[in-house]
Design a protein around this motif. Structure first.
Motif, PDB file in Angstrom:
ATOM      1  N   ALA A  64       2.951  14.225  -5.793  1.00  0.00           N
ATOM      2  CA  ALA A  64       2.923  15.408  -4.939  1.00  0.00           C
ATOM      3  C   ALA A  64       3.810  15.247  -3.711  1.00  0.00           C
ATOM      4  O   ALA A  64       3.888  16.141  -2.877  1.00  0.00           O
ATOM      5  CB  ALA A  64       1.490  15.702  -4.505  1.00  0.00           C
ATOM      6  N   PHE A  65       4.511  14.113  -3.581  1.00  0.00           N
ATOM      7  CA  PHE A  65       5.454  13.849  -2.490  1.00  0.00           C
ATOM      8  C   PHE A  65       6.810  14.344  -2.980  1.00  0.00           C
ATOM      9  O   PHE A  65       7.476  13.701  -3.770  1.00  0.00           O
ATOM     10  CB  PHE A  65       5.454  12.358  -2.181  1.00  0.00           C
ATOM     11  CG  PHE A  65       6.376  11.927  -1.066  1.00  0.00           C
ATOM     12  CD1 PHE A  65       6.913  12.810  -0.158  1.00  0.00           C
ATOM     13  CD2 PHE A  65       6.696  10.589  -0.936  1.00  0.00           C
ATOM     14  CE1 PHE A  65       7.754  12.390   0.856  1.00  0.00           C
ATOM     15  CE2 PHE A  65       7.525  10.148   0.073  1.00  0.00           C
ATOM     16  CZ  PHE A  65       8.054  11.046   0.970  1.00  0.00           C
TER      17      PHE A  65
ATOM     18  N   LEU B  38      12.405  13.513  -9.897  1.00  0.00           N
ATOM     19  CA  LEU B  38      12.179  12.351  -9.042  1.00  0.00           C
ATOM     20  C   LEU B  38      10.944  11.578  -9.488  1.00  0.00           C
ATOM     21  O   LEU B  38       9.900  12.160  -9.767  1.00  0.00           O
ATOM     22  CB  LEU B  38      12.010  12.768  -7.580  1.00  0.00           C
ATOM     23  CG  LEU B  38      13.260  13.238  -6.875  1.00  0.00           C
ATOM     24  CD1 LEU B  38      12.938  13.639  -5.442  1.00  0.00           C
ATOM     25  CD2 LEU B  38      14.339  12.184  -6.882  1.00  0.00           C
ATOM     26  N   ARG B  39      11.090  10.279  -9.560  1.00  0.00           N
ATOM     27  CA  ARG B  39       9.954   9.422  -9.899  1.00  0.00           C
ATOM     28  C   ARG B  39       9.441   8.671  -8.685  1.00  0.00           C
ATOM     29  O   ARG B  39       8.268   8.363  -8.599  1.00  0.00           O
ATOM     30  CB  ARG B  39      10.353   8.442 -10.996  1.00  0.00           C
ATOM     31  CG  ARG B  39      10.567   9.127 -12.331  1.00  0.00           C
ATOM     32  CD  ARG B  39      10.759   8.124 -13.422  1.00  0.00           C
ATOM     33  NE  ARG B  39      10.773   8.790 -14.715  1.00  0.00           N
ATOM     34  CZ  ARG B  39      11.126   8.192 -15.823  1.00  0.00           C
ATOM     35  NH1 ARG B  39      11.507   6.937 -15.810  1.00  0.00           N
ATOM     36  NH2 ARG B  39      11.113   8.850 -16.959  1.00  0.00           N
TER      37      ARG B  39
ATOM     38  N   LEU C  22      10.493  17.808   3.049  1.00  0.00           N
ATOM     39  CA  LEU C  22       9.617  16.863   2.366  1.00  0.00           C
ATOM     40  C   LEU C  22       8.217  17.441   2.425  1.00  0.00           C
ATOM     41  O   LEU C  22       7.749  17.811   3.507  1.00  0.00           O
ATOM     42  CB  LEU C  22       9.650  15.498   3.064  1.00  0.00           C
ATOM     43  CG  LEU C  22      10.978  14.780   2.959  1.00  0.00           C
ATOM     44  CD1 LEU C  22      11.139  13.796   4.096  1.00  0.00           C
ATOM     45  CD2 LEU C  22      11.079  14.080   1.628  1.00  0.00           C
ATOM     46  N   SER C  23       7.566  17.561   1.282  1.00  0.00           N
ATOM     47  CA  SER C  23       6.206  18.102   1.287  1.00  0.00           C
ATOM     48  C   SER C  23       5.256  17.082   0.680  1.00  0.00           C
ATOM     49  O   SER C  23       5.630  16.309  -0.201  1.00  0.00           O
ATOM     50  CB  SER C  23       6.141  19.437   0.546  1.00  0.00           C
ATOM     51  OG  SER C  23       6.406  19.266  -0.822  1.00  0.00           O
ATOM     52  N   PHE C  24       4.037  17.109   1.171  1.00  0.00           N
ATOM     53  CA  PHE C  24       3.015  16.153   0.788  1.00  0.00           C
ATOM     54  C   PHE C  24       1.822  16.894   0.194  1.00  0.00           C
ATOM     55  O   PHE C  24       1.657  18.096   0.407  1.00  0.00           O
ATOM     56  CB  PHE C  24       2.585  15.324   2.004  1.00  0.00           C
ATOM     57  CG  PHE C  24       3.745  14.639   2.677  1.00  0.00           C
ATOM     58  CD1 PHE C  24       4.175  13.402   2.249  1.00  0.00           C
ATOM     59  CD2 PHE C  24       4.422  15.256   3.722  1.00  0.00           C
ATOM     60  CE1 PHE C  24       5.257  12.777   2.863  1.00  0.00           C
ATOM     61  CE2 PHE C  24       5.499  14.643   4.340  1.00  0.00           C
ATOM     62  CZ  PHE C  24       5.917  13.400   3.907  1.00  0.00           C
ATOM     63  N   GLU C  25       0.974  16.175  -0.519  1.00  0.00           N
ATOM     64  CA  GLU C  25      -0.161  16.782  -1.217  1.00  0.00           C
ATOM     65  C   GLU C  25      -1.109  17.515  -0.274  1.00  0.00           C
ATOM     66  O   GLU C  25      -1.679  18.536  -0.637  1.00  0.00           O
ATOM     67  CB  GLU C  25      -0.924  15.703  -1.998  1.00  0.00           C
ATOM     68  CG  GLU C  25      -2.055  16.253  -2.828  1.00  0.00           C
ATOM     69  CD  GLU C  25      -2.762  15.187  -3.639  1.00  0.00           C
ATOM     70  OE1 GLU C  25      -3.442  15.556  -4.598  1.00  0.00           O
ATOM     71  OE2 GLU C  25      -2.654  13.992  -3.319  1.00  0.00           O
ATOM     72  N   ASP C  26      -1.264  17.021   0.940  1.00  0.00           N
ATOM     73  CA  ASP C  26      -2.212  17.645   1.870  1.00  0.00           C
ATOM     74  C   ASP C  26      -1.659  18.909   2.534  1.00  0.00           C
ATOM     75  O   ASP C  26      -2.300  19.516   3.371  1.00  0.00           O
ATOM     76  CB  ASP C  26      -2.661  16.649   2.932  1.00  0.00           C
ATOM     77  CG  ASP C  26      -1.527  16.175   3.831  1.00  0.00           C
ATOM     78  OD1 ASP C  26      -0.362  16.597   3.646  1.00  0.00           O
ATOM     79  OD2 ASP C  26      -1.802  15.359   4.737  1.00  0.00           O
TER      80      ASP C  26
END
Length: 135
Positions: free
Chosen positions: A8-9, A28-29, A93-97
């Motif tokens: 989720a990053f 992307l891995r 850049l996005s994160f799960e939260d």
């Protein structure tokens, strides 16, 4: 607080519009973010032998490293174009939260590799130019 998924990053690139929308860089891995801050030392005779730093001074930067499988998406083509031209673009850049960081980045390095019977993969390094903001 629970652990967040690495999947989720996400790294996203702007479409270049005045009010940009962001497209996810597919395949992307791994993605890594480093926040760097140079320090300004202001230690003097009366510091009692302890180092003192000047708050808010120095140079701050953000570095992003990513690696993945090349899928030929429009976002990957845009990144390659910026790498070849040496131009800077808006990224997110996005994160799960739900937290997001946005800023302008230069593609400092873009590497492609592939085995004879394997997939084509790539690694890249982005360096910030200007402020990176939490939105």
């Amino acid at each position: 607080m629970t652990a967040q998924k690495g999947s989720a990053f996400l790294l996203k690139i702007s479409d270049g519009a005045a009010t940009p929308s962001y497209q996810t860089v597919a395949g992307l891995r791994t993605t890594q973010l480093s926040i760097n801050g140079d320090q300004v030392v202001i230690t003097h005779k009366e510091s009692g032998g302890w180092r003192e730093l000047l708050s808010g001074a120095g140079t701050r930067s953000v570095s992003v490293s990513a690696a993945g499988i090349f899928l030929g998406s429009a976002a990957e083509v845009a990144i390659r174009s910026h790498a070849l031209a040496g131009t800077i673009d808006d990224y997110e850049l996005s994160f799960e939260d739900g937290e997001k960081l946005q800023g302008r980045f230069l593609v400092q390095r873009l590497d492609y590799a592939g085995d004879y019977n394997g997939e084509r993969n790539y690694t890249m390094q982005l360096e910030s130019s200007g402020p990176v903001l939490s939105v």
